[in-house]
Design a protein around this motif. Structure first.
Motif, short mmCIF file in Angstrom:
data_model
loop_
_atom_site.label_atom_id
_atom_site.label_comp_id
_atom_site.label_asym_id
_atom_site.label_seq_id
_atom_site.Cartn_x
_atom_site.Cartn_y
_atom_site.Cartn_z
N GLY A 230 12.50 31.15 -24.79
CA GLY A 230 11.37 30.27 -24.48
C GLY A 230 10.17 30.58 -25.36
O GLY A 230 9.48 29.69 -25.84
N TYR A 231 9.91 31.87 -25.57
CA TYR A 231 8.81 32.31 -26.42
C TYR A 231 8.98 31.75 -27.85
O TYR A 231 8.02 31.21 -28.43
N LEU A 232 10.18 31.88 -28.40
CA LEU A 232 10.44 31.41 -29.76
C LEU A 232 10.35 29.89 -29.84
O LEU A 232 9.91 29.34 -30.86
N PHE A 233 10.76 29.20 -28.77
CA PHE A 233 10.64 27.74 -28.73
C PHE A 233 9.17 27.34 -28.78
O PHE A 233 8.78 26.45 -29.55
N VAL A 234 8.36 28.00 -27.95
CA VAL A 234 6.92 27.69 -27.92
C VAL A 234 6.27 28.03 -29.26
O VAL A 234 5.40 27.31 -29.74
N GLU A 235 6.72 29.12 -29.88
CA GLU A 235 6.17 29.53 -31.17
C GLU A 235 6.34 28.44 -32.23
O GLU A 235 5.46 28.23 -33.08
N HIS B 294 -1.07 25.77 -31.16
CA HIS B 294 -1.92 26.96 -31.30
C HIS B 294 -1.06 28.19 -31.06
O HIS B 294 -0.23 28.22 -30.14
N SER B 295 -1.29 29.22 -31.85
CA SER B 295 -0.44 30.42 -31.78
C SER B 295 -0.57 31.14 -30.44
O SER B 295 0.34 31.87 -30.04
N ILE B 296 -1.66 30.94 -29.73
CA ILE B 296 -1.86 31.63 -28.46
C ILE B 296 -0.90 31.13 -27.38
O ILE B 296 -0.63 31.82 -26.40
N CYS B 297 -0.36 29.93 -27.55
CA CYS B 297 0.50 29.34 -26.52
C CYS B 297 1.72 30.19 -26.22
O CYS B 297 2.11 30.36 -25.07
N LYS B 298 2.32 30.75 -27.28
CA LYS B 298 3.52 31.57 -27.05
C LYS B 298 3.18 32.80 -26.22
O LYS B 298 4.00 33.27 -25.42
N THR B 299 1.98 33.34 -26.40
CA THR B 299 1.56 34.51 -25.62
C THR B 299 1.34 34.13 -24.17
O THR B 299 1.68 34.88 -23.25
N MET B 300 0.76 32.94 -23.95
CA MET B 300 0.55 32.47 -22.58
C MET B 300 1.87 32.23 -21.85
O MET B 300 1.95 32.37 -20.63
N TYR B 301 2.91 31.88 -22.61
CA TYR B 301 4.21 31.61 -21.99
C TYR B 301 4.75 32.84 -21.27
O TYR B 301 5.38 32.72 -20.21
N PRO C 85 1.66 25.90 -21.59
CA PRO C 85 0.59 26.53 -22.40
C PRO C 85 -0.16 25.52 -23.27
O PRO C 85 -1.39 25.62 -23.41
N ASP C 86 0.55 24.56 -23.85
CA ASP C 86 -0.11 23.54 -24.66
C ASP C 86 -1.09 22.73 -23.81
O ASP C 86 -2.16 22.33 -24.30
N GLY C 87 -0.71 22.47 -22.56
CA GLY C 87 -1.60 21.72 -21.67
C GLY C 87 -2.91 22.47 -21.44
O GLY C 87 -3.99 21.87 -21.49
N TYR C 88 -2.82 23.78 -21.23
CA TYR C 88 -4.04 24.55 -20.99
C TYR C 88 -4.88 24.72 -22.26
O TYR C 88 -6.11 24.72 -22.21
#
Length: 527
Positions: A191-196, A201-208, A504-507
């Protein structure tokens, strides 16, 4: 007309077609997101601590839900500010944080499965018992009146436990639970790699990572001897592999997709919804790239998954000597899904089994009975629209706004020979039960609100890699499917987990709006 003009026209047509498809997807997303966000703020369905009877509707604490939402927005802004300070080290910091969250998940899950004296019941017990019998050469459950004869789609789960029991010994449920922990780690990483790859924004993967880590229903379900978590894991890896394939064209990703789709379909037949989403997404990729190969890849993935399940049927028939059975027709479950049962609209009431017995296990006769019952209920809905509205609204909310997704109900069967630790008992029956569900309730509102605010991001990114929409298409399909199928909260957990890659993209979209508003107010005061 020049070749350049023809090429531009083709690009224009493909762009228009993709735009229309994304617009349709956006409309569904807007409806689903608004429906779930609105009702999750106002109401919830909780399972009673007696674990008997239907889930109970309660009026939610909207203020606390909105407070949780505002807290996540604030956290998003703080993380965005902190990661901006890291500069080129953001990627490394993200991976370190991912590793830390994976470690936390493993520790929490190990404590949970080590302390919980779980022992399966119901379908889980039947599937694992069948695995034990098969290893002993007893295939009676494959008879027409046996469990696998009536529900042949459970053969894939049975073969999974056959393999597990053969390697680690009969009824090795603690081993199965630890394997599920590993699957959870794989799910978080995928999931992290998908969000990446998909987020703006790069922060989204961290929020995941914390979003996954704090998903209480997923952790509770870790020891569950069923196919939910393996299916979610395989689907998440499948979505990532499809994204990489669409971007690189590397056929090795297609092979990985075939493996993941096959395993997921074997353990959970609801994977068909995800596979339909895969084909739709790859069709859009084909239109974008103006190549046929993504469509062929989609067909290969579906054929390999379906072909393997059929091969498993033939294998069991050859091993057992019993002929293959098709089990209860699907229309029986559809008919049950349109009935107001003791547990609520569309809940399980043993309709399939009783109808098959009534029809003397004649599938055609059972289908006719179900068809008549279904037609009767649909006519009643047409004649009583207010009742129909209540029925389907209640059915959806029972499934989608129960914050634990009935995972406590699913795992509250304990081994009678083992003591139940006091804190475990308090989680299921005592003082920790309500706080746990209240936390999951706040978290659920956070997820649904974040998913709703993903919509502007979807529209902004509509011309990007269409494979990034595949989990979203699966969510839409799962929501529509939950309207007509058996009402079971646990069945919608996969789509809830799929939402996490978009939340994460929504936030971050909300943060962008806040920054824009603040900037305009500042410029207005300081022209």
């Amino acid at each position: 007309m020049t070749k350049h003009t023809i090429s531009n026209n083709k690009k224009s047509i493909s762009g228009q077609f993709t735009g229309i498809c994304i617009a349709i997807l956006a409309v569904f997303t807007l409806f689903i997101g608004t429906f779930l966000a609105y009702y999750s703020l106002r109401y919830s369905y909780y399972s009673p601590t007696s674990y008997e009877g239907p889930v109970q509707l309660i009026k939610d604490n909207t203020f606390l839900n909105l407070t949780a939402f505002a807290s996540v927005v604030l956290l998003s802004m703080i993380l965005q500010w902190l990661f901006a300070k890291l500069g080129d080290r953001q990627r490394l910091a993200g991976y370190i944080f991912l590793g830390f969250c994976c470690l936390l998940y493993v520790v929490a899950a190990l404590i949970w499965v080590s302390e919980l004296p779980y022992y399966p019941s119901g379908d889980q017990l039947n599937a694992t018992a069948a695995a034990h019998y098969h290893l002993d050469g007893n295939f009676s459950m494959l008879k027409e009146t046996g469990y696998l004869g009536k529900f042949p789609y459970q053969k894939g789960l049975t073969i999974f436990y056959e393999l597990l029991f053969w390697i680690f010994g009969d009824f090795c449920y603690p081993i199965a639970a630890k394997i599920h922990i590993l699957l959870g780690v794989i799910t978080m990483i995928a999931g992290y790699l998908f969000v990446e790859e998909t987020s703006f924004h790069s922060i989204c993967k961290t929020m995941y990572c914390p979003l996954f880590l704090l998903c209480v229903p997923y952790l509770i379900l870790t020891p569950y001897a069923y196919g939910d978590l393996p299916s979610i894991c395989c689907c998440t890896v499948l979505f990532l592999a499809l994204l990489r394939y669409a971007r690189t064209g590397n056929n090795l990703y297609v092979i990985l997709c075939c493996v993941m789709a096959t395993i997921s379909l074997m353990v959970r037949m609801h994977t068909w919804i995800a596979l339909i989403a895969v084909f739709i997404g790859l069709f859009l990729v084909a239109v974008q790239k103006k190549k046929l190969t993504p469509v062929l890849a989609g067909i290969l993935i579906i054929v390999s998954a379906f072909g393997t399940t059929k091969a498993l049927d033939y294998s069991y028939a050859a091993r057992s000597g019993y002929p293959m059975t098709k089990g209860a027709p699907m229309i029986l479950t559809l008919a049950m899904g349109m009935q107001d049962n003791e547990g609520g609209p569309g809940t399980y009431n043993n309709y399939q089994t009783t109808t098959m017995y009534e029809a003397d296990f004649n599938r055609a006769r059972a289908s006719e009975i179900a068809k008549a019952n279904l037609e009767e209920n649909l006519n009643y809905f047409a004649q009583n629209p207010s009742y129909a509205k209540w029925f389907f609204k209640t059915k959806l909310l029972m499934q989608w706004t129960e914050p634990s997704f009935e995972t406590l109900l699913s795992t509250h069967s304990f081994d009678e020979e083992l003591p139940v630790p006091q804190w475990i008992s308090e989680v299921y029956y005592g003082k920790y039960h309500d706080p746990l569900l209240n936390f999951a309730d706040r978290y659920q509102s956070v997820v649904y609100l974040g998913f709703l605010f993903y919509l502007p991001v979807l529209w902004r990114k509509r011309k990007e890699n269409a494979a990034s929409y595949i989990p979203l298409i699966a969510i839409v399909g799962g929501f529509l499917f939950s309207i007509i199928w058996e009402a079971q909260c646990r069945y919608v957990l996969p789509y809830y987990m799929f939402m996490l890659v978009y939340v994460p993209d929504g936030y971050l979209q909300i943060c962008e709006w806040i920054k824009l508003i603040c900037k305009r107010l500042y410029n207005k005061k300081n022209p």
